[in-house]
Write an enzyme that holds these catalytic residues in place. Structure first.
Site, PDB file in Angstrom:
ATOM      1  N   CYS A 147       1.475  -1.038  -0.218  1.00  0.00           N
ATOM      2  CA  CYS A 147      -0.009  -0.249   0.487  1.00  0.00           C
ATOM      3  C   CYS A 147       0.736   1.390   0.401  1.00  0.00           C
ATOM      4  O   CYS A 147       2.299   1.825   0.114  1.00  0.00           O
ATOM      5  CB  CYS A 147      -0.754   0.156   1.302  1.00  0.00           C
ATOM      6  SG  CYS A 147      -1.674  -1.607   1.555  1.00  0.00           S
ATOM      7  N   LYS A 164       4.929  -3.289  -7.245  1.00  0.00           N
ATOM      8  CA  LYS A 164       6.025  -2.803  -6.706  1.00  0.00           C
ATOM      9  C   LYS A 164       7.016  -3.131  -5.700  1.00  0.00           C
ATOM     10  O   LYS A 164       8.161  -3.985  -6.289  1.00  0.00           O
ATOM     11  CB  LYS A 164       6.740  -0.712  -7.893  1.00  0.00           C
ATOM     12  CG  LYS A 164       7.660  -1.264  -7.337  1.00  0.00           C
ATOM     13  CD  LYS A 164       8.512  -1.065  -8.959  1.00  0.00           C
ATOM     14  CE  LYS A 164       9.468  -0.564  -8.956  1.00  0.00           C
ATOM     15  NZ  LYS A 164      10.345  -1.399 -10.161  1.00  0.00           N
TER      16      LYS A 164
END
Ligand code: M6R
Length: 603
Positions: free
Chosen positions: A2, A598
């Site tokens: 997040c 990522k």
């Protein structure tokens, strides 16, 4: 996992929502299961809008950019605790709807905390771990604590690695906590902001404060204080100016960040190669490696493949063995054998990957000696906790698939192996900077043309193999990871000498097998090629120009380099371009492959 961004202004701003959404878009690669904002007005009103879905979808439905106020938070969620839903979307509030917060990372004792909160008559809207934060702060406030003390109490209750931002309708400014996850503070003109990522801050300011774990920050529109959570002491910290240009955080004329970042490889490699020369950290690391009894090396995903290439470079050029393992397997393999004097090399683009941080912590706990951290993000947790930091100077990499960072990691290892060789009195390989620069540029230019010859043959396939031998083995693994990641195809990378020990039985008429090889290894590889060819497999070979290999192949893809140490780098660039083109032709957005993000900050 997040990402969040929070900002404080002196007065209400009509465009607060747009500022939040712009920052959120910079964070979108960190989470796209849910998105939400809260804006707080100077009259203590609030406007909370959140829902499941990526930021663009939620913006279209809820018009997040219309939110106004003098303070605001945006959060992008990648689901771990609780399904993607409105209830589990952040920011969250407490029972009084006066305390708001957003977090990233994982709160491991969520089940116990939720049970306790529910028993104490708190109303929780969803199952998300971050929701416990405003309720724990609420408890502290109910006991008469100041907001700062209530946050301290909350932090003492939480187990895990995380960062969060919190604010209240009854207080000025915001608070943020860094505990195992990345967090940056930006000091603008008339505003101060925090974010889990630097990219989200740079639209507002280039003045950055690097934060460390166990720090609590209180900030208003005009200033900030940092407190050490364990000692309660106030910490003085200087701001530093970030030199990244806006183009470096934008896609520019490229359709995707992935392609832009592949095309940035030559420029980033060029500046890295110049920075490597006589860099004191690389000198120090080389000295340490040349003297160490035992060296462990680890990383995850692409960084692991770069570390594996580093192992081959160090073995072949410097005669030094690096004991490699995936970061996630390190504990099972090495925890019982670590001893004083061992050194550890950790490789991580983000410097925030949880599996890699776990290794670093375990290595320290077991009394290992020095840690060398090879990172792109030099303000990251791994950089902060390494004894020697080896920057790879790739600048920002936004796209989920790692591309330009692999090349600079590989160049770092090639340079390091040569330095170690020199220190050990061995003949080092020539490290000709302008030749390497030319090779990288050629790999991009020729790669586009060459891989276009493979697209029709490979894109419709359900599966195939990519085999490497010696130095090209890490390139084969990386090529298969990249195609899996962005084209959702089941491609296996393996050691070509192992193929005959089982997998060969899968080969039938037309089954594609890709070989990547150096000219030096071609006699072994030709034999492996023939084993597949005689079973009617379809042979694709990626190698320096070679007649014998070319004749043995159905498609031969020449690399613009013959130096065996550069072949894996060139072949990996070809594979990056191939995977990108396959992804786009399948209608996939390679910047945001499904299910992954990522930076993987969970176990
Ligand atoms: O930030 P890190 O280098 O530690 O990330 C490790 C992996 O998660 C990462 O390399 C991943 O494999 C890439 N997305 C692959 O392209």
């Amino acid at each position: 996992m997040c990402g969040f961004f929070g900002i404080v202004y002196e007065q209400d701003k009509a465009n607060l929502g747009s500022i939040l959404v712009r920052a959120g878009k910079r964070l979108s690669y960190r989470g796209y299961d849910a998105s939400g904002v809260v804006g707080i007005g100077s009259d203590c009103s609030f406007d909370l809008r959140k829902d499941k879905g990526r930021i663009e979808e939620v913006e279209e439905r809820l018009h997040l950019s219309e939110v106004k106020g003098s303070r605001g938070i945006i959060q992008l969620r990648w689901a771990t605790y609780g399904i993607p839903s409105k209830e589990n979307a952040q920011p969250h509030y407490d029972c009084t709807k006066r305390v708001f917060s957003a977090h990233n990372g994982n709160i491991l004792n969520t089940p116990e905390l939720r049970e306790k909160l529910i028993n104490d008559n708190h109303t929780l809207q969803g199952e998300n771990d971050g929701e416990v934060i405003p309720h724990l702060i609420e408890d502290g406030l109910a006991e008469g604590k100041s907001f700062t003390d209530a946050i301290m109490g909350c932090v003492r209750s939480l187990n895990g690695d995380y960062a969060f931002v919190a604010t209240s309708l009854d207080e000025d400014g915001m608070w943020a906590v860094k505990k195992g996850s990345s967090l940056f503070l930006g000091i603008g003109k008339g505003s101060v902001c925090v974010s889990s990522d630097l990219t989200a801050i740079l639209d507002n300011t280039r003045e950055i404060v690097t934060l460390r774990d166990n720090e609590l920050i209180h900030f208003t529109n005009s200033g900030f204080t940092i407190e050490d959570i364990e000692t309660g002491e106030i910490v003085n910290r200087e701001t530093r100016r970030i030199a990244l240009s806006v183009e470096e955080i934008e896609k520019g004329s490229f359709e995707h960040f992935m392609l832009k970042e592949i095309y940035e490889t030559p420029a980033k490699a060029r500046s890295h190669l110049r920075l490597l020369k006589n860099n004191p950290s690389y000198e120090e690391a080389a000295k340490l490696i040349s003297q160490a009894q035992r060296i462990f090396i680890t990383g995850a995903g692409t960084s692991y493949h770069a570390s594996l290439l580093g192992k081959y470079y160090c073995a072949e050029i410097a005669g030094v063995l690096l004991n490699n393992s995936f970061a996630s397997e390190f504990s099972s393999l090495c925890s019982n054998i670590l001893k004083q004097g061992d050194i550890l090399i950790v490789v991580s683009q983000s410097g925030e990957t949880k599996d890699v941080k776990n290794v670093l912590n375990e290595f320290r706990d077991k009394g290992g000696d020095k840690v060398i951290g090879m990172v792109n993000n030099i303000g990251s947790t791994i950089a902060l906790h390494s004894d020697i930091v080896l920057p790879i100077n790739s600048q920002l990499e936004v796209s989920v698939p790692a591309t330009k960072t692999f090349t600079n990691q590989a160049l770092s290892f090639l340079y390091l192996a040569n330095k170690v060789a020199e220190l050990k009195g061995r003949v080092s390989q020539e490290f000709d900077i302008s030749f390497i620069e030319g090779m990288i540029q050629d790999s991009i230019e020729k790669g586009e043309k060459e891989v276009s010859r493979l697209l029709d043959k490979l894109t419709g396939q359900k599966e195939f193999y990519i085999l490497g031998f010696g130095l090209t083995y890490p390139a084969a693994l990386e090529a298969s990871l990249k195609i899996k990641e962005v084209a959702y195809m089941h491609i296996e990378g393996m050691y070509s000498g192992e193929f005959k020990h089982g997998p060969l039985s899968i080969v039938e008429q037309g089954y594609p097998v890709i070989f990547i090889t150096t000219a030096e290894d071609k006699h072994f590889v030709l034999s492996h090629i023939n084993e597949v060819k005689t079973r009617n497999g379809f042979i694709i070979t990626i190698a320096p120009l070679d007649e014998e290999l070319s004749l043995a192949s159905d498609i031969f893809i020449p690399l613009p380099v013959s130096n065996p140490y550069l072949v894996p780098i060139s072949a990996t660039i070809y594979a990056q371009i191939l995977s990108y083109r396959m992804s786009v032709s399948l209608g996939i957005n390679p910047d945001f492959p499904r299910n992954i993000s990522k930076t993987i900050t969970v176990d």
